[in-house]
Design a protein around this motif. Structure first.
Motif, PDB file in Angstrom:
ATOM      1  N   SER A 116       0.875  -1.068   0.063  1.00  0.00           N
ATOM      2  CA  SER A 116       0.119   0.075  -0.001  1.00  0.00           C
ATOM      3  C   SER A 116       0.978   1.317   0.055  1.00  0.00           C
ATOM      4  N   PRO A 117       0.292   2.354  -0.559  1.00  0.00           N
ATOM      5  CA  PRO A 117       1.166   3.597  -0.499  1.00  0.00           C
ATOM      6  C   PRO A 117       1.413   3.993   1.009  1.00  0.00           C
ATOM      7  N   LEU A 118       0.622   3.855   1.796  1.00  0.00           N
ATOM      8  CA  LEU A 118       0.618   4.206   3.279  1.00  0.00           C
ATOM      9  C   LEU A 118       1.947   3.755   3.788  1.00  0.00           C
ATOM     10  N   ARG A 120       4.582   2.000   2.074  1.00  0.00           N
ATOM     11  CA  ARG A 120       5.812   2.363   1.358  1.00  0.00           C
ATOM     12  C   ARG A 120       6.207   4.191   1.705  1.00  0.00           C
ATOM     13  N   SER A 121       5.203   4.795   2.284  1.00  0.00           N
ATOM     14  CA  SER A 121       5.648   6.137   2.744  1.00  0.00           C
ATOM     15  C   SER A 121       6.111   6.350   4.112  1.00  0.00           C
ATOM     16  N   LEU A 122       6.025   5.079   4.912  1.00  0.00           N
ATOM     17  CA  LEU A 122       6.729   4.985   6.071  1.00  0.00           C
ATOM     18  C   LEU A 122       8.226   4.744   5.857  1.00  0.00           C
ATOM     19  N   GLY A 123       8.536   4.226   4.693  1.00  0.00           N
ATOM     20  CA  GLY A 123      10.127   3.843   4.880  1.00  0.00           C
ATOM     21  C   GLY A 123      10.701   2.531   5.510  1.00  0.00           C
ATOM     22  N   HIS A 152      -4.906   6.173   9.944  1.00  0.00           N
ATOM     23  CA  HIS A 152      -4.635   7.142   8.751  1.00  0.00           C
ATOM     24  C   HIS A 152      -5.911   7.524   8.174  1.00  0.00           C
ATOM     25  N   ASN A 156      -7.618  11.651   8.086  1.00  0.00           N
ATOM     26  CA  ASN A 156      -7.917  12.119   6.945  1.00  0.00           C
ATOM     27  C   ASN A 156      -9.503  12.337   6.641  1.00  0.00           C
ATOM     28  N   SER A 271      -9.908   5.730   0.209  1.00  0.00           N
ATOM     29  CA  SER A 271      -9.728   6.947   0.658  1.00  0.00           C
ATOM     30  C   SER A 271     -10.816   8.031   0.325  1.00  0.00           C
TER      31      SER A 271
END
Length: 513
Positions: A116-118, A120-123, A152, A156, A271
């Motif tokens: 998920s993009p979420l 991946r955004s955490l690294g 998350h 949002n 989303s």
């Protein structure tokens, strides 16, 4: 067989994802990870290694590893060979049903969460769900990812995020003249297959469209208060209210929106932006069915030739609400008749609740570009129409603005929450095509200049500025986050209890009755 259209790719508003670009239309719903996990389950059950299975089917071990991990979608020929080697069938490996056991389900959930993009955004480093990872650890990791996603989404789910998403979609639709050709074609195909020829789409024809998809329409009087319709995917049922609900949402439109979710292959929105895009699509599909493109364009072209375009005639010809007809004009006037247009729904409090424009009319906006909730100029037709005594027909007006002169037609309506106006307008040069172009009503607006209508007269301000103390009405929705169920604004408990109470009861053989 009903063809399908992927969400909002119909208008090129969203690029193809990495996993779906270039896939054949008939296989876009294939979950490569689920297929891979089913292959792994059967391979381990037969005690085979990847190397042994690869030798049996004449395929490299590395390729099979990619297939099992969902990184590569197997060809049908490989599926057939693997199924034979594992003593099962291709249908079993491609079955969309839940994975064969809890362990496989957890592995799939963890893989999907880490893609998920979420995540991946955490690294963070990826955890491979190998056979050495204890099931208890898998359970914990999946639960943690689920809670992370929930928090998350909750962070949002705010009015600010909703306004940002709505503005993004409005600008995207303006760029394509509010016209989605593939949904137009799909709606046209569906209604023709259901027997539509001319005039208003019937309830029977809508029911036929549902039957084509394997659904029956059932009317109930106890729908969950947070829903307009509920679809039971397990038993092929679409639940609708027994009569039209306030606000002009007819039963045909509600049923068509529920049908659209299935035709457009919508998945649970990840989303709020995706939720709004899906809402836009189902509303567009419903409008395309209730006012099919071919019949609608033929009707409008004839009216334009006679210089007698009118929302009320368009409304009556297809048996829809004034708002539905007005909004449908925004889909067709520019794309098929070459007329730029704007549309507004304004409350009797002067707030803009819904708007679209591609003709340059200066909508009120906040600093973020959002228009929802903004006060409309008191000189605009959408506001002056509330002062007109005769509200049974359309009211016409020319308005001079800093962006030019616009001709508008407005009609009022009411709901249990108050009155509203529906306005359709065009630039002065295009007024010649419309009934009401000869009106002598003309106003001047200098908004957004505050001196136009937002600043009180000097003598009134001098008299009351220090003597007035109003108690403002609190709009609670501006403080509350959006509900955070599986679908925005929906109470999951209510929905699941409703479906349970209405689900078919098993007969004596154990099959649904």
């Amino acid at each position: 067989m009903v063809k399908s259209v992927s969400p909002l790719r119909v208008a090129a508003l969203e690029p193809l994802s990495e996993t779906s670009a270039g896939e054949p239309p008939g296989r876009r719903g294939l979950d490569a990870l689920s297929v891979g996990r089913r292959i792994r389950h059967h391979r381990r059950a037969r005690g085979l290694t990847l190397a042994q299975l690869g030798e049996a089917v004449g395929t490299a071990q590395s390729l099979l590893s990619q297939v099992e991990n969902g990184k590569r979608e197997p060809r049908l020929s490989l599926i057939a060979a693997v199924a034979e080697a594992l003593g099962t069938t291709p249908a079993d490996l491609l079955d969309p049903a839940p994975p064969p056991n809890r362990r496989a389900a957890l592995e799939i959930e963890l893989e999907q969460a880490q893609r998920s993009p979420l995540f991946r955004s955490l690294g963070l480093p990826r955890v491979a769900p190998s056979s050495k990872l204890p099931t208890e650890a898998l359970e914990a990791l999946v639960a943690l990812h689920g809670e992370l996603a929930r928090r998350h989404d909750a962070s949002n789910a705010t009015p600010e995020e909703a306004r940002r998403a709505n503005t993004e979609i409005r600008l995207l639709m303006r760029a394509v003249d509010n016209h989605l050709p593939e949904i137009e074609e799909l709606a046209e195909e569906m209604v023709r297959a259901a027997g539509y020829t001319v005039g208003a789409l019937t309830h029977r024809q809508v029911a036929r469209m549902a039957q084509e998809l394997g659904f029956s329409i059932i009317h109930v009087d106890d729908l969950p208060h947070s829903t307009r319709t509920v679809t039971d995917l397990a038993h092929g049922r679409i639940y609708l209210p027994p009569a039209s609900i306030p606000g002009g949402h007819g039963l045909r439109s509600l049923a068509l929106q529920a049908i659209a979710h299935r035709i457009l292959q919508h998945e649970r929105p990840a989303s709020y932006t995706q939720f709004l895009r899906q809402r836009l699509e189902i509303n567009y599909f419903a409008a395309g069915c209730l006012l099919p493109r071919s019949a609608a364009v033929e009707f409008l072209s004839a009216a334009k030739a006679d210089k007698d375009l009118a929302v009320e005639d368009f409304r009556d010809a297809f048996g829809v609400t004034h708002e539905a007809a007005a909004h449908r004009l925004t889909n067709l006037l520019t794309s098929h008749l070459g007329i730029p247009v704007h549309f507004l729904r304004v409350g009797d409090d002067g707030a803009l609740y819904r708007g679209y424009e591609n003709d340059g009319v200066p909508f009120p906006q906040d600093a973020s570009g959002a228009i929802e909730g903004q006060p409309v100029c008191r000189e605009w037709t959408a506001r002056t129409v509330f002062d007109v005594r005769n509200r049974t027909t359309e009211n016409y007006q020319y308005t001079d603005t800093p962006a030019g002169t616009f001709w508008c037609s407005s009609q009022t309506g009411s709901t249990e929450h108050g009155g509203f106006s529906i306005t359709v307008g065009v630039p002065y040069a295009h007024a010649k095509w419309f009934r009401g172009r000869d009106t002598r009503v003309r106003r001047r607006s200098s908004c957004p200049d505050a001196s136009c209508c937002r600043r009180p007269a000097a003598q009134l301000e001098e008299r009351w500025a220090d003597a007035a103390w109003p108690s403002a009405r609190l709009h609670a929705q501006t403080l509350a986050p959006l509900p955070s169920g599986r679908f925005p604004g929906v109470d999951d408990v209510e929905v699941y209890e409703f479906l349970t109470s209405h689900a078919p009861r098993p007969d004596a053989t154990g099959s649904p009755g």
